[in-house]
Design an enzyme around this catalytic site. Sequence first.
Site, mmCIF file in Angstrom:
data_model
loop_
_atom_site.group_PDB
_atom_site.id
_atom_site.type_symbol
_atom_site.label_atom_id
_atom_site.label_comp_id
_atom_site.label_asym_id
_atom_site.label_seq_id
_atom_site.Cartn_x
_atom_site.Cartn_y
_atom_site.Cartn_z
ATOM 1 N N ASN A 1 -0.122 171.424 5.765
ATOM 2 C CA ASN A 1 -1.311 171.661 4.954
ATOM 3 C C ASN A 1 -2.385 170.624 5.280
ATOM 4 O O ASN A 1 -2.157 169.432 5.202
ATOM 5 C CB ASN A 1 -0.936 171.576 3.466
ATOM 6 C CG ASN A 1 -2.132 171.578 2.569
ATOM 7 O OD1 ASN A 1 -3.173 172.145 2.877
ATOM 8 N ND2 ASN A 1 -1.993 170.935 1.423
ATOM 9 N N CYS B 1 -0.245 170.170 -2.263
ATOM 10 C CA CYS B 1 1.118 169.875 -1.820
ATOM 11 C C CYS B 1 1.622 168.568 -2.440
ATOM 12 O O CYS B 1 2.824 168.325 -2.448
ATOM 13 C CB CYS B 1 1.208 169.847 -0.303
ATOM 14 S SG CYS B 1 0.081 168.717 0.486
ATOM 15 N N HIS B 2 0.704 167.755 -3.000
ATOM 16 C CA HIS B 2 1.147 166.536 -3.677
ATOM 17 C C HIS B 2 1.960 166.856 -4.936
ATOM 18 O O HIS B 2 2.674 166.003 -5.439
ATOM 19 C CB HIS B 2 -0.052 165.644 -4.028
ATOM 20 C CG HIS B 2 -1.026 166.257 -4.972
ATOM 21 N ND1 HIS B 2 -1.996 167.148 -4.556
ATOM 22 C CD2 HIS B 2 -1.164 166.137 -6.313
ATOM 23 C CE1 HIS B 2 -2.703 167.517 -5.606
ATOM 24 N NE2 HIS B 2 -2.216 166.932 -6.691
ATOM 25 N N GLU C 1 -3.643 163.322 -12.480
ATOM 26 C CA GLU C 1 -3.571 164.668 -13.050
ATOM 27 C C GLU C 1 -2.834 164.667 -14.383
ATOM 28 O O GLU C 1 -3.262 165.313 -15.344
ATOM 29 C CB GLU C 1 -2.904 165.632 -12.064
ATOM 30 C CG GLU C 1 -3.760 165.941 -10.871
ATOM 31 C CD GLU C 1 -3.105 166.918 -9.902
ATOM 32 O OE1 GLU C 1 -1.991 167.404 -10.187
ATOM 33 O OE2 GLU C 1 -3.720 167.209 -8.871
ATOM 34 N N TYR D 1 10.704 171.479 -3.782
ATOM 35 C CA TYR D 1 10.713 172.305 -2.578
ATOM 36 C C TYR D 1 11.676 173.477 -2.781
ATOM 37 O O TYR D 1 11.394 174.604 -2.379
ATOM 38 C CB TYR D 1 11.144 171.475 -1.364
ATOM 39 C CG TYR D 1 10.207 170.337 -1.036
ATOM 40 C CD1 TYR D 1 9.043 170.561 -0.313
ATOM 41 C CD2 TYR D 1 10.486 169.037 -1.450
ATOM 42 C CE1 TYR D 1 8.175 169.514 -0.006
ATOM 43 C CE2 TYR D 1 9.637 167.993 -1.147
ATOM 44 C CZ TYR D 1 8.478 168.230 -0.430
ATOM 45 O OH TYR D 1 7.621 167.199 -0.134
#
Length: 134
Positions: A88, A96-97, A123, A65
């Site tokens: 979001n 945002c993950h 991912e 952040y």
Amino acid sequence: MRQRFPLAELVAEDAGLKQWADRIVRFITAPEQNLDLPLDIRGTAFQARVWRALRKIPLGKTASYTEIAAALGQPKAVRAVAQACAANKLALIVPCHRVIRSDGELGGYRWGLERKQALLARERAAVSRDEAAA
């Protein structure tokens, strides 16, 4: 969909929409690159800036952040970045993950920390497969 968009005209079969939906499903099951979809996201100007920054985080990577706030030229806006992430509504498309706390912990996630952890793991595995194949 009807609850969220009561005035929308829902079309059962739309070839263009099906292509976008297919891309999203492929991404969920086997992420290989960021989704690049046309978006019309509603939010404040600051939220839109945060969401654009999130879409620049590469697949398999994370940013804090604090890093996002600094990248926006507002290093003290860490809480505001977190609030924009929480606001979001487009999971995966606005990733945002991929935003974590500066201490490396996951922080929060609108759809649950278990899901955030699973998305990040999926991912990273996809990126590792791509790097191994190269």
